[in-house]
Design a protein around this motif. Structure first.
Motif, mmCIF file in Angstrom:
data_model
loop_
_atom_site.group_PDB
_atom_site.id
_atom_site.type_symbol
_atom_site.label_atom_id
_atom_site.label_comp_id
_atom_site.label_asym_id
_atom_site.label_seq_id
_atom_site.Cartn_x
_atom_site.Cartn_y
_atom_site.Cartn_z
ATOM 1 N N LEU A 48 0.821 -1.206 0.000
ATOM 2 C CA LEU A 48 0.000 0.000 0.000
ATOM 3 C C LEU A 48 0.856 1.257 0.000
ATOM 4 O O LEU A 48 0.529 2.244 -0.680
ATOM 5 N N GLU A 49 1.961 1.239 0.735
ATOM 6 C CA GLU A 49 2.863 2.389 0.738
ATOM 7 C C GLU A 49 3.410 2.657 -0.665
ATOM 8 O O GLU A 49 3.483 3.814 -1.106
ATOM 9 N N VAL A 50 3.788 1.613 -1.357
ATOM 10 C CA VAL A 50 4.341 1.781 -2.709
ATOM 11 C C VAL A 50 3.280 2.341 -3.648
ATOM 12 O O VAL A 50 3.542 3.277 -4.422
ATOM 13 N N ILE A 51 2.072 1.776 -3.598
ATOM 14 C CA ILE A 51 0.992 2.234 -4.486
ATOM 15 C C ILE A 51 0.663 3.696 -4.219
ATOM 16 O O ILE A 51 0.517 4.498 -5.156
ATOM 17 N N LYS A 52 0.558 4.060 -2.953
ATOM 18 C CA LYS A 52 0.215 5.448 -2.603
ATOM 19 C C LYS A 52 1.321 6.410 -3.012
ATOM 20 O O LYS A 52 1.045 7.554 -3.409
ATOM 21 N N SER A 53 2.573 5.955 -2.927
ATOM 22 C CA SER A 53 3.669 6.851 -3.295
ATOM 23 C C SER A 53 3.765 7.047 -4.805
ATOM 24 O O SER A 53 4.176 8.112 -5.283
ATOM 25 N N LYS A 54 3.353 6.051 -5.580
ATOM 26 C CA LYS A 54 3.463 6.122 -7.031
ATOM 27 C C LYS A 54 2.206 6.706 -7.692
ATOM 28 O O LYS A 54 2.294 7.381 -8.721
ATOM 29 N N HIS A 55 1.040 6.417 -7.121
ATOM 30 C CA HIS A 55 -0.223 6.826 -7.760
ATOM 31 C C HIS A 55 -1.190 7.374 -6.713
ATOM 32 O O HIS A 55 -2.315 6.883 -6.557
ATOM 33 N N SER A 56 -0.741 8.355 -5.973
ATOM 34 C CA SER A 56 -1.541 8.890 -4.872
ATOM 35 C C SER A 56 -2.865 9.491 -5.350
ATOM 36 O O SER A 56 -3.921 9.273 -4.739
ATOM 37 N N THR A 57 -2.847 10.229 -6.448
ATOM 38 C CA THR A 57 -4.071 10.877 -6.935
ATOM 39 C C THR A 57 -5.095 9.835 -7.371
ATOM 40 O O THR A 57 -6.280 9.915 -7.016
ATOM 41 N N LYS A 58 -4.645 8.894 -8.151
ATOM 42 C CA LYS A 58 -5.533 7.835 -8.616
ATOM 43 C C LYS A 58 -6.108 7.061 -7.431
ATOM 44 O O LYS A 58 -7.293 6.710 -7.401
#
Length: 644
Positions: A48-58
């Protein structure tokens, strides 16, 4: 060169190496959008940390706040893969544990899927073990999934993917996951492929990559409430009935209490169960009376426990013992291990030693039963003490008949006559030779010798596992899995085994064990393998045989018919002593066969070298260099001449 600069350069190199080692790629989809987004991860994080850091807006627009509806991360579902093999990972799942180029799909639910957990440090991937829990419950649990999962009606995937640090118990791994109910009751895992059961206290190291169903314990039958009320509600009794019961109670109360105390005292002194005590005294007592007495004694018991076990050390001690024995059971419960042990057990035989009809030794024991196993060819190893009833008589070997019966399990097996080749009281072993073998090759195929797999005693960790296979009481072949008791723990084990006896008996027993000449030589454990199992092989979890099961410590008839602790002699010590005895007897033929059988086993080869029966590499080279032909020139093997 500037030391600071060197240090900085090295740190930069180390960080680069770490990033290169961790670097991996996976994909993510948001909701029903079919578009996949690439994520190249360079450092250890949760998924989840990786996803939020890469695609926070989406992530915020499509998942957390779709069309103005606020969602919590507790409602989040992270699915991996598609179809019947799809699974969901927790939000705190380490990204490095994802298989290469997997696609993660993020969706949400109206229900809480995962309770937020305290974030732990992400470790290297090799520190973890990963396994899968089926959404469908196992045996007796099909309709109880609401007692397992926080949300049990999810359709998007098949399995919950669970991870944990190696060495962690199953129950702890599920407890830290967040998607299982708090305080999940005692449960077992049923392997989806084999059906093998794993206790919740087992460590997760051997579960990696496997799929399981959770099985909850079967609940007992409920009691009919109306029957309870009818029996216990005093309003349903007339005053006359109450008076009668009161009179009967007052007239027998003193007598019942006295009888209960008598039974308890008898059980304590004799070391027998309550049931046995009531049968011996022919007194029928009410178990409720015993419960009342125990409740009255509880404050004193609790005070004693608090003195002996400070804080939560008692719970930790019990948990540690349970966990360690669980590990041992698990190490011997894997199918390939069981199959290997069963194959090796074909070499184990039931021994029957009896007097010949014309022996005239009527005053002695008629027969003795024991266990033995094939060492190599048609030679069987067993205990020397099996012949003790006759050893003081002149020429006693001529009056005995020895029979070895193989594969005596659910029906009689193949029997062979045997003779005694030699024995040693020092390590309590005897060597037998099977006679009149019609086909030695066939015998070796059916009952291969165990000498090749002799090994050392397992390392003295807290509790090492052992498996004894033999014929207790002269019956069918049985298997017992137990724990090795370290020498420093023997006193405590005796105290536990004799917990109901006076301290003097416990101390006396420990003192006699310490004085016993076998105590320093043997390996101890607790086992039900009593009379008749002497001579059984003792295996470790890797299938090596390390011990010759020989008996137990019997003192002062503490427990009639049972020993306080059982033991075996290390087979490597037995092997060394056997070599010495055979050399004394001039049995060069057997020594030569033993050397052939021992080839490739470093433990046996080392012992052969130590007693001068095998040349070291340096000795062999020296002999080779000294070999000369008739002309005095150095001898060169033909193979080397051809190469030159």
């Amino acid at each position: 060169m500037n030391p600071t600069k060197v240090k900085k350069e090295r740190m930069e190199k180390d960080e680069t190496a770490e990033q290169d080692d961790h670097l991996h790629r996976f994909y993510v989809k948001f909701g029903s959008d079919p578009q996949k987004y690439t994520i190249d991860c360079k450092n250890p994080h949760t998924v989840l940390e990786v996803i939020k850091s890469k695609h926070s807006t989406k992530y915020e627009n499509e998942i957390m706040n779709p069309r103005g509806r606020n969602r919590s991360e507790e409602n989040l579902i992270i699915k991996v893969g598609e179809g019947n093999d799809s699974y969901a990972v927790a939000t705190h799942f380490p990204c490095s544990l994802l298989a290469k180029r997997k696609c993660l799909t993020l969706t949400t639910s109206n229900n809480v899927i995962e309770k937020k957990q305290q974030q732990a440090t992400v470790l290297q991937r090799e520190k973890y073990s990963v396994f899968f829990i089926d959404k469908e419950g196992g045996k007796n649990t099909k309709s109880k999934t609401n007692e397992i999962f926080r949300c049990n009606n999810i359709q998007q995937f098949r399995y919950f993917c669970v991870y944990g640090r190696k060495g962690m118990p199953v129950e702890e791994a599920l407890g830290q996951d967040g998607r299982f109910v708090d305080g999940l009751p005692d449960f077992t895992l049923s392997d989806n492929e084999t059906g093998d059961l794993t206790n919740s206290t087992e460590i997760i190291d051997n579960l990696h990559g496997r799929k399981f169903q959770i099985c909850l314990p079967r609940k007992g039958k409920a009691t009919n409430p109306s029957q309870v009320v009818q029996k216990q509600d005093p309003k349903q009794q007339t005053s006359h009935e109450q008076q009668q019961e009161g009179d009967a109670s007052s007239s027998t109360k003193v007598q019942k209490t006295s009888e209960t105390v008598t039974v308890l005292e008898h059980a304590r002194q004799k070391g027998v169960s309550i049931k046995a005590a009531t049968e011996e005294l022919k007194i029928q007592i009410d178990l409720n009376e015993i419960n009342d007495l125990l409740r009255k004694q509880f404050p004193q018991l609790k005070a004693w426990m608090e003195i002996r076990f400070t804080d939560d050390s008692f719970e930790k001690t019990l948990k540690l013992k349970k966990e360690n024995f669980g590990k041992i059971q698990n190490s011997f419960s894997e199918v390939h291990t069981v199959r290997e042990l069963l194959e090796l057990s074909k070499s184990i035989c039931l021994l029957n030693i009896e007097e010949k009809n014309n022996s005239g030794l009527t005053e002695l024991k008629k027969s003795v039963k024991g266990t033995g196993f094939v060492l190599f060819d048609n030679f069987v190893l067993t205990n020397a003490h099996l012949f003790k009833p006759w050893e003081n008589l002149y020429n006693w070997r001529n009056y005995l008949t020895i029979t070895a019966e193989f594969n005596f399990e659910n029906k009689p097996g193949m029997k062979y006559q045997a003779t005694l080749v030699g024995e040693s009281e020092d390590l309590d072993f005897a060597l037998l030779e099977l006679n009149q073998i019609p086909d030695l090759k066939e015998l070796k195929e059916k009952h291969p010798g165990l000498l090749k797999i002799f090994g050392p005693v397992p390392l003295p960790v807290y509790d090492s596992g052992a498996c004894i296979i033999g014929h207790p009481a002269g019956g069918v072949k049985k298997m017992d899995i137990t724990c090795i008791i370290r020498k420093e723990d023997r006193k405590q084990r005796v105290k536990e085994n004799l917990g109901s006896y006076e301290p003097f008996i416990v101390c006396s027993t420990n003192y006699q064990i310490k004085r016993d000449p076998s105590a320093e030589k043997c390996v101890t454990y607790n086992s039900f393998m009593y009379h008749g199992s002497s001579g059984s092989p003792v295996f470790d979890a890797s299938g090596r045989v390390f011990g010759l099961h020989s008996g137990g410590f019997f003192y002062n008839n503490v427990i009639p018919g049972h020993s306080v602790m059982e033991f075996c002699y290390p087979l490597l010590d037995v092997f060394k002593k056997l070599l010495v005895e055979l050399r004394k007897a001039g049995r060069e033929d057997l020594l030569e066969r033993i050397q052939e059988e021992a080839e490739g086993n470093p433990h046996l080869e080392g012992i052969l070298e130590s007693v001068g029966l095998k040349q070291t590499k340096d000795q062999a080279l020296c002999v080779e260099n000294q070999r000369t032909d008739e002309t005095g020139e150095q001898f060169i093997p033909e193979e080397e001449m051809e190469q030159s």
